[in-house]
Design an enzyme around this catalytic site. Sequence first.
Site, PDB file in Angstrom:
ATOM      1  CB  SER A 174      -0.907  -0.008   1.230  1.00 57.01           C
ATOM      2  OG  SER A 174      -0.160   0.138   2.414  1.00 57.01           O
TER       3      SER A 174
ATOM      4  CG  HIS B 205      -0.693  -5.304   4.455  1.00 62.22           C
ATOM      5  ND1 HIS B 205      -0.228  -4.485   5.454  1.00 62.22           N
ATOM      6  CD2 HIS B 205      -0.189  -4.793   3.289  1.00 62.22           C
ATOM      7  CE1 HIS B 205       0.532  -3.526   4.930  1.00 62.22           C
ATOM      8  NE2 HIS B 205       0.557  -3.689   3.627  1.00 62.22           N
TER       9      HIS B 205
ATOM     10  CD  GLU C  63      -0.043  -1.580   9.127  1.00 63.75           C
ATOM     11  OE1 GLU C  63       0.553  -1.115  10.113  1.00 63.75           O
ATOM     12  OE2 GLU C  63       0.348  -1.441   7.955  1.00 63.75           O
TER      13      GLU C  63
ATOM     14  CD  GLU D   9       2.660  -4.890   7.658  1.00 66.35           C
ATOM     15  OE1 GLU D   9       2.180  -4.498   8.742  1.00 66.35           O
ATOM     16  OE2 GLU D   9       3.146  -4.112   6.816  1.00 66.35           O
TER      17      GLU D   9
ATOM     18  CG  ASP E 190      -1.521   2.231   8.400  1.00 69.16           C
ATOM     19  OD1 ASP E 190      -2.224   3.175   7.977  1.00 69.16           O
ATOM     20  OD2 ASP E 190      -0.528   1.787   7.787  1.00 69.16           O
TER      21      ASP E 190
ATOM     22  CD  GLU F 202       0.772   4.261   9.556  1.00 70.60           C
ATOM     23  OE1 GLU F 202       1.084   3.618  10.586  1.00 70.60           O
ATOM     24  OE2 GLU F 202       1.177   3.951   8.424  1.00 70.60           O
TER      25      GLU F 202
ATOM     26  CG  ASP G  20       2.763   5.349   5.698  1.00 67.57           C
ATOM     27  OD1 ASP G  20       3.817   5.661   5.126  1.00 67.57           O
ATOM     28  OD2 ASP G  20       2.265   4.199   5.603  1.00 67.57           O
TER      29      ASP G  20
ATOM     30  CE  LYS H 116       5.625   2.499   5.666  1.00 67.16           C
ATOM     31  NZ  LYS H 116       4.422   2.637   4.799  1.00 67.16           N
TER      32      LYS H 116
ATOM     33  CG  HIS I 271       7.553  -3.398   9.022  1.00 66.63           C
ATOM     34  ND1 HIS I 271       7.095  -4.683   9.150  1.00 66.63           N
ATOM     35  CD2 HIS I 271       6.439  -2.621   9.137  1.00 66.63           C
ATOM     36  CE1 HIS I 271       5.798  -4.678   9.326  1.00 66.63           C
ATOM     37  NE2 HIS I 271       5.376  -3.444   9.332  1.00 66.63           N
TER      38      HIS I 271
ATOM     39  CE  LYS J 121       3.306   0.638  10.298  1.00 67.11           C
ATOM     40  NZ  LYS J 121       2.133   1.075   9.511  1.00 67.11           N
TER      41      LYS J 121
END
Length: 400
Positions: free
Chosen positions: A40, A149, A158, A198, A230, A272, A299, A324, A352, A375
């Site tokens: 994403s 994910h 998340e 993840e 997230d 997030e 993000d 990131k 990550h 994270k």
Amino acid sequence: MRIEVVKSISIPDTRGRATVETTLRSNNFTATASVPSGKSTGAHEAKELRDEDGGVSGAIANVTGEIAEALATREFSSPQEIDSFLCELDGTQDKSRLGANAILSVSISATRLFAQEAGIPLWKYISETYSTTPSAPRFFVNVMNGGAHANFRLPIQEYILVVGEPTVAESFETTEKAFKLLGEKLRAESTELPMGDEGGYSPKFSEIERPFELLSELVLKYPNTSIAIDAAANELRNQSGGYTLIGKDYSTEELLEMYKSLVNKFPFHAIEDPFSEDDVAGFVATTKALGNQIIIIGDDLIVTNPKRIDDAVSKKSINAVLIKPNQIGTVSEAAEAVKKTHSAGWKTVCSHRSGETHDTFIADFAYGMGTHGIKAGGFGQQVRREKYERLQAIEKEITS
Ligand code: 2PG
Ligand code: MG
């Protein structure tokens, strides 16, 4: 220091997709780094170079060809010098010519080489190089995976348990216990319980609030924990400019109302990407409404880009930034993003990517830069655990 490229190869990430691993050598030392890859992604991220079939042979050829030749022409006295040299060599704003994946693999390995030359641990070298105060980050553990994910089995990407015990060792222990307990709870109510990308559980619930009720039970049992999400809202955008969750459409205002009610009902610490990267008004409204209770993390909105942080500061669109390294493509620019965020009085969470490797660089980076959190995924994948394990090793190094 003189730097020689020893080799660059293609290795599989956690999704089995190709990624770059590069090894560099100085007079005395050798260092290796591999880079992760997201699913994403934000539109403004630095661009990884991919072959037509998704491979990375072009990126690798750039490391062993053009980059290797250029590095061989001179000496370097700091990792920042190498990073700016690489940016100049690439010549684009988004590193699309040589590839952010190619460049970052060199940037991280070079940082490791300099740390070895200095004879100090990587986290310490990072903190000295960028003049920061090192500290242990809170764990942002993605215990339930949804969205892109996990085939949208859950609407939100998340569901995170934030763990902030007094020591890293205790945070690790609490995470281990809480993750196991959550697994037992979920197995008791769903017949099928796959793992997401993840390393978090991926149950299927049709009620928005159910995952938060379960997370709240964990928070009740483990007092130094709280909840974060997230939303990765780029992925929730629908054709009519609103958002869709579990088949129901929301306007920006309606989605914000939903966040407000969740935050007022459950022990939240962070949200997030509550809105998509082009819905800045949504971010501003969220920060205005909830910014004194929780942190609002950018993000995809920020993509670890110092210029975009300046813009966010002037608009007050968030009060925290996800960091990131592969979104911007060099270690020193990621460090600049952290410092800029901290000087605005905001928090950082180092992260990550959903496609990861065994490289634990982000653990040293988070510790050395003194980020508020890290994270690194759920405890259901070894590659995710390794980042938290590295933090434990750093803590041991310091206390022994
Ligand atoms: C995110 C990341 C990492 P991806 O959105 O924060 O969890 O996902 O790497 O797929 O962009
Ligand atoms: Mg995100």
